[in-house]
Write a protein that holds these residues in place. Structure first.
Motif, PDB file in Angstrom:
ATOM      1  N   ALA A  99      45.071  43.941  32.161  1.00  0.00           N
ATOM      2  CA  ALA A  99      45.768  43.652  33.416  1.00  0.00           C
ATOM      3  C   ALA A  99      46.722  44.788  33.768  1.00  0.00           C
ATOM      4  CB  ALA A  99      46.506  42.325  33.301  1.00  0.00           C
ATOM      5  N   VAL A 100      47.624  45.149  32.858  1.00  0.00           N
ATOM      6  CA  VAL A 100      48.647  46.131  33.248  1.00  0.00           C
ATOM      7  C   VAL A 100      48.048  47.514  33.456  1.00  0.00           C
ATOM      8  CG1 VAL A 100      50.600  44.944  32.187  1.00  0.00           C
ATOM      9  CG2 VAL A 100      49.371  46.680  30.890  1.00  0.00           C
ATOM     10  N   SER A 101      47.010  47.874  32.719  1.00  0.00           N
ATOM     11  CA  SER A 101      46.530  49.239  32.872  1.00  0.00           C
ATOM     12  C   SER A 101      45.459  49.350  33.948  1.00  0.00           C
ATOM     13  CB  SER A 101      46.037  49.791  31.538  1.00  0.00           C
ATOM     14  OG  SER A 101      44.874  49.105  31.139  1.00  0.00           O
ATOM     15  N   MET A 102      44.924  48.239  34.410  1.00  0.00           N
ATOM     16  CA  MET A 102      43.910  48.306  35.464  1.00  0.00           C
ATOM     17  C   MET A 102      44.360  47.478  36.649  1.00  0.00           C
ATOM     18  SD  MET A 102      40.276  48.374  33.522  1.00  0.00           S
ATOM     19  CE  MET A 102      39.621  50.034  33.483  1.00  0.00           C
ATOM     20  N   ASP A 103      45.103  48.113  37.543  1.00  0.00           N
ATOM     21  CA  ASP A 103      45.513  47.483  38.802  1.00  0.00           C
ATOM     22  C   ASP A 103      46.600  46.426  38.679  1.00  0.00           C
ATOM     23  OD1 ASP A 103      44.424  48.817  40.836  1.00  0.00           O
ATOM     24  OD2 ASP A 103      42.783  47.416  41.242  1.00  0.00           O
ATOM     25  N   GLY A 104      47.211  46.311  37.512  1.00  0.00           N
ATOM     26  CA  GLY A 104      48.375  45.438  37.418  1.00  0.00           C
ATOM     27  C   GLY A 104      48.074  43.964  37.271  1.00  0.00           C
ATOM     28  N   GLU A 105      46.848  43.565  37.486  1.00  0.00           N
ATOM     29  CA  GLU A 105      46.557  42.154  37.226  1.00  0.00           C
ATOM     30  C   GLU A 105      45.071  41.969  36.977  1.00  0.00           C
ATOM     31  OE1 GLU A 105      47.191  39.478  40.468  1.00  0.00           O
ATOM     32  OE2 GLU A 105      46.686  40.997  41.946  1.00  0.00           O
ATOM     33  N   LEU A 106      44.734  40.842  36.356  1.00  0.00           N
ATOM     34  CA  LEU A 106      43.323  40.542  36.135  1.00  0.00           C
ATOM     35  C   LEU A 106      42.711  40.116  37.460  1.00  0.00           C
ATOM     36  CD1 LEU A 106      43.421  38.531  32.789  1.00  0.00           C
ATOM     37  CD2 LEU A 106      42.774  40.919  33.120  1.00  0.00           C
ATOM     38  N   TYR A 107      41.479  40.579  37.696  1.00  0.00           N
ATOM     39  CA  TYR A 107      40.774  40.110  38.880  1.00  0.00           C
ATOM     40  C   TYR A 107      40.383  38.654  38.645  1.00  0.00           C
ATOM     41  CZ  TYR A 107      40.447  45.183  39.321  1.00  0.00           C
ATOM     42  OH  TYR A 107      40.737  46.513  39.361  1.00  0.00           O
ATOM     43  N   ALA A 108      39.951  37.979  39.747  1.00  0.00           N
ATOM     44  CA  ALA A 108      39.756  36.526  39.649  1.00  0.00           C
ATOM     45  C   ALA A 108      38.710  36.143  38.601  1.00  0.00           C
ATOM     46  CB  ALA A 108      39.356  35.978  41.021  1.00  0.00           C
ATOM     47  N   LEU A 109      37.548  36.817  38.631  1.00  0.00           N
ATOM     48  CA  LEU A 109      36.485  36.412  37.707  1.00  0.00           C
ATOM     49  C   LEU A 109      36.900  36.609  36.245  1.00  0.00           C
ATOM     50  CD1 LEU A 109      33.634  35.413  37.111  1.00  0.00           C
ATOM     51  CD2 LEU A 109      32.806  37.755  37.431  1.00  0.00           C
ATOM     52  N   PRO A 110      37.405  37.790  35.879  1.00  0.00           N
ATOM     53  CA  PRO A 110      37.824  37.940  34.478  1.00  0.00           C
ATOM     54  C   PRO A 110      38.878  36.916  34.064  1.00  0.00           C
ATOM     55  CG  PRO A 110      38.006  40.039  35.650  1.00  0.00           C
ATOM     56  CD  PRO A 110      37.474  39.056  36.617  1.00  0.00           C
ATOM     57  N   ARG A 111      39.779  36.594  34.976  1.00  0.00           N
ATOM     58  CA  ARG A 111      40.805  35.622  34.573  1.00  0.00           C
ATOM     59  C   ARG A 111      40.186  34.262  34.302  1.00  0.00           C
ATOM     60  NH1 ARG A 111      44.901  35.110  38.789  1.00  0.00           N
ATOM     61  NH2 ARG A 111      45.741  37.124  38.162  1.00  0.00           N
ATOM     62  N   THR A 112      39.243  33.854  35.157  1.00  0.00           N
ATOM     63  CA  THR A 112      38.583  32.561  34.921  1.00  0.00           C
ATOM     64  C   THR A 112      37.815  32.592  33.599  1.00  0.00           C
ATOM     65  OG1 THR A 112      38.287  32.519  37.289  1.00  0.00           O
ATOM     66  CG2 THR A 112      37.111  30.843  36.040  1.00  0.00           C
ATOM     67  N   LEU A 113      37.078  33.672  33.388  1.00  0.00           N
ATOM     68  CA  LEU A 113      36.324  33.772  32.134  1.00  0.00           C
ATOM     69  C   LEU A 113      37.262  33.695  30.937  1.00  0.00           C
ATOM     70  CD1 LEU A 113      33.741  36.593  32.965  1.00  0.00           C
ATOM     71  CD2 LEU A 113      33.249  34.197  32.482  1.00  0.00           C
ATOM     72  N   ALA A 114      38.407  34.360  31.040  1.00  0.00           N
ATOM     73  CA  ALA A 114      39.341  34.361  29.913  1.00  0.00           C
ATOM     74  C   ALA A 114      39.792  32.937  29.584  1.00  0.00           C
ATOM     75  CB  ALA A 114      40.544  35.245  30.231  1.00  0.00           C
ATOM     76  N   TRP A 115      40.044  32.143  30.610  1.00  0.00           N
ATOM     77  CA  TRP A 115      40.460  30.753  30.347  1.00  0.00           C
ATOM     78  C   TRP A 115      39.320  29.937  29.746  1.00  0.00           C
ATOM     79  CZ3 TRP A 115      45.048  28.961  29.617  1.00  0.00           C
ATOM     80  CH2 TRP A 115      46.157  29.513  30.296  1.00  0.00           C
TER      81      TRP A 115
END
Ligand code: HAS
Ligand code: CU
Length: 720
Positions: free
Chosen positions: A100-116
């Motif tokens: 998140a911090v090194s690529m655009d400051g936040e997780l994009y929507a799909l990766p964040r959902t996958l992470a959960w």
């Protein structure tokens, strides 16, 4: 600038600015995702710490394990909680944060959902694993060594856990791919490059254990097949088991390469060196599993040689890392005006616990890694394989170099993600935690290494071959030292757990003048060379990896498939053999049954005498009556234990074939139609006589010490 707005090619210096222009800061939704992972990891650390404490107190020989828990049950729990649950949740949480911090400051929507989704799947997997562990049906030790068998649900849980980690990995891959699509020309930030390489190691490696669990352990533990190919299962396990240790180590390297230089006011020493070392780790850490099977029969020595060669190749990126870390510390120290051979060490921020944790982790990895090189040499491996020297080795590598680095990383990551600050008082407590860990481990691991050289076994509750056994007696003081070290470590775990929860819930919140804990990632080197594009041609690297795996594994595995060893039936060994409330007892004479005695009956009183020998030949257990049938009437079994372990003899009158007895509790056969038993006899003890009135029929004589029936200690016996 974010690069999205400009369509012109980037200038060289822009390309070199690999860090986002925004301050590194997790957004609240990413912060929650990260902290949920880290908190789960620390709960596992605390529970695993309790298991570790009880084990090491048992080893002191003075404090037995309470609550009816078994030693092997705790050992399994300790291994799973520490080496799998703590590490994997931590690594995914740390990686999601850095992506998140090194690529655009936040997780994009799909990766964040996958992470959960990945997180939730892993938690469900853990529940499946923990239930059989608690009820004592999964005391198989951490390395799933078939033929030791656990409840099938334990394996189902592990499979779910691995699938969850794949989904978490998919989150990292999609974040990376999305960013690359948007910023094609820019160099990938070092953090995400490293995270992708690490998750690739995990992805490929875990295929091995997935095949073992899905195709061997699950069908076998559900009883759909009754035998398992032990050699193949261990080979699949170690295909996974060695890269697993690099899956733990590489995130620690991320902190050493990227966080440590920032904490000492320096820069990354060489961006390209760091990337190259990760690529070498990706390629060489997988085709080396045989260095865990050097003593395994059934694998030709030339394949062992090939894999030991690759093992020594995987040492090289670690040596490159050691060089780069040393260099970045020395550079930062000298830049501050400290000279001399080691004078620059004085410039390092010793009172900053975030640094101290990393430094002691790195320092510990020097003897830890050296120990690994010793283990990889066949002749030296023969000296220490399966001794507690190995346990000493991995308590330096994973349980200090890696664990202390993760703990030190949590000390800034948790408050950062929670929007809180680290106060001077908490920093002091963190230092106490770091130094108690180092002290406890120095004592515990030092004792393990030493006593391992004297032959003390690993994975063993307590061995005391009796007062005259000088060798085993000489281990006792070291076992006591291990208990002292283990107790200090437990205190350190409790402090770490307390600090993390304090940082999450109690530490002061950030204010306008006091910002939250920093996310410390170092800048690339000033005179950065361009990062060559070929470093990121993942297809080539994966192709090279596949080639190496094929070269190292196809030979030995095809031999195993062509010439399989006779499969092994399940052994649920240790459940019954260690005492404690859940443990079934060895056969005792029950009331109403005839009893055995060491006094031979007078001639004419005992009827026909049948001599029976119990024992083991080349590891094969047997019950050997002098004749296999006898006429009905009075029969006296004169039973001797000719073996080197305790045995007993149970007499069943049953129509069930001797090898088809139903399974009972705790690794025993069900005693269908039992008429009498000679209770457990010590090796070479006096002959026991038992006189029975036998009617015509079929009988089974067996030894029902847990596990012995499944190892073949039974025989059919006929009365005519
Ligand atoms: Fe290992 C067994 C060989 C690394 C973990 N290992 C284990 C087991 C575990 C484990 C858990 O060849 C037991 C498994 C089981 O239950 O049976 N290991 C190696 C080798 C390496 C190695 C060659 N191991 C690790 C790492 C682990 C780990 C990393 C966890 C994270 N290991 C073996 C072998 C066995 C084994 C055999 C099987 C034994 C048997 O018979 O069962 C190498 O990759 C190590 C290379 C590392 C170095 C050190 C580089 C140093 C660095 C620090 C620099 C610090 C600085 C600080 C600069 C060469 C990077 C500056 C200091 C100042 C003073 C300024
Ligand atoms: Cu290894």
């Amino acid at each position: 600038m974010t690069g999205m707005t400009s369509s012109q090619p980037l200038t060289r210096s822009e390309q070199l600015r690999r860090l986002p222009s925004r301050p590194m800061r997790l957004t609240p939704p990413d912060g929650r995702l990260v902290n949920v992972h880290i908190v789960t990891a620390f709960i596992a650390l605390l529970l695993g710490g309790i298991a570790g404490l009880l084990q090491s107190l048992e080893h002191s020989g003075r404090v037995p394990i309470p609550f009816g828990l078994g030693y092997y049950q705790l050992l399994t729990a300790h291994g799973i909680l520490m080496a799998l649950v703590f590490t994997t949740f931590f690594i995914l949480g740390f990686f999601h944060s850095g992506m998140a911090v090194s690529m655009d400051g936040e997780l994009y929507a799909l990766p964040r959902t996958l992470a959960w989704i990945g997180y939730a799947t892993m938690v469900v997997g853990c529940v499946f694993v923990i239930v059989p562990l608690l009820n004592g049906t999964a005391s198989v030790l951490y390395t799933f060594y078939a033929p030791m068998q656990a409840s099938p649900w334990f394996y189902v849980g592990l499979a779910l856990f691995v699938v969850g980690s794949w989904i978490g990995g998919a989150a990292i891959f999609t974040q990376y791919a999305t960013w690359r699509r948007m910023y094609g020309a820019r160099t990938t930030p070092l953090f995400s490059f490293m995270a992708v390489a690490t998750m690739l190691v995990w992805q490929v490696a875990s295929l091995g254990v997935a095949v073992e669990v899905l195709f061997q352990l699950i069908p076998w533990s559900f009883g759909w097949v009754d035998r398992v190919d032990v050699l193949l299962s261990r080979t699949l396990f170690w295909f996974f088991g060695h890269p697993l240790v690099y899956f733990w180590l590489m995130p620690a390297y991320v902190a050493w390469y990227l966080v440590m230089p920032k904490l000492i006011g320096g820069r990354v020493y060489s961006d390209n060196l760091a990337r190259l070392s990760f690529l070498l780790l990706l390629m060489f850490s997988i085709p080396v599993g045989l260095h865990h099977q050097l003593q395994e029969p059934g694998i030709a020595s030339h394949w062992k040689l090939v894999q030991v060669g690759i093992t020594l190749a995987v040492v090289i990126p670690s040596l490159m890392t050691a060089f780069a870390l040393w260099a970045s510390m020395e550079q930062a120290g000298r830049a501050r005006g400290y000279g001399g051979m080691f004078g620059w060490l004085r410039a390092l921020p010793w009172k900053d616990a975030r640094f101290a944790a990393l430094f002691w982790g790195m320092l510990t990895f020097i003897p830890g890694g050296a120990g690994g090189i010793i283990l990889a040499s066949f002749n030296l491996n023969q000296v220490v394989h399966n001794t507690i020297f190995i346990t000493g080795h991995f308590h330096l590598t994973v349980a200090t170099a890696v664990a202390l680095t993760f703990i030190g990383t949590a000390y800034w990551l948790v408050p950062h993600a929670a929007g809180r600050r680290i106060t001077a008082r908490v920093n002091k407590l963190m230092l106490v935690q770091v130094y108690t860990w180092v002290l406890g481990m120095a004592i515990m691991s030092g004792a393990m290494h030493t006593v391992g050289l004297f032959g003390a076994p690993r994975r063993t509750k307590w061995i005391d071959y009796g007062p005259k056994e000088d060798l085993a007696t000489s281990w006792v003081p070291y076992q006591f030292a291990m208990a002292i070290g283990g107790t200090i470590l437990f205190i350190s775990v409790v402090i770490a757990f307390g600090i993390v929860f304090h940082l999450l819930l109690r530490a002061p919140r950030e204010t306008a003048e006091h910002p939250r804990a920093e996310y410390p990632l170092a800048d690339p080197p000033v005179s950065g060379l361009e990062v060559p594009r070929w470093l990121e041609r993942w297809r080539w690297w994966v192709a090279a990896l596949v080639f190496l795996i094929v070269a190292a594994y196809v030979g030995p595995v095809s031999t195993m498939l062509r010439d399989p060893a006779p499969g092994a039936k399940p052994v649920k060994s240790y459940l019954g053999s260690e005492g404690g409330s859940k443990m079934p007892e060895a056969a005792k004479a029950s009331t109403g049954e005839p009893t055995a005695s060491t006094t031979a009956p007078l001639p004419g009183v005992g009827g026909t005498e049948v001599k029976v020998q119990l024992g083991e030949d080349d590891g094969k257990l047997f019950v050997r009556p002098a004749v296999d049938s006898v006429a009905a009437g009075k029969v006296t079994f004169a039973t001797t234990n000719a073996g080197s372990m305790p045995h007993e003899m149970v007499v069943l009158r049953t129509d069930i074939a001797a090898d088809k007895l139903p399974e009972g509790d705790g690794g025993k056969a069900k005693e269908v139609g039992r008429i009498a038993a000679v209770p457990q006899m010590a090796p070479k003890s006096a002959t026991q006589y038992i006189t029975l009135d036998l009617k015509p029929g079929t009988y089974v004589l067996l030894c029902n010490v847990p596990g012995h029936y499944s190892l073949g200690q039974y025989v059919a016996f006929t009365v005519t």
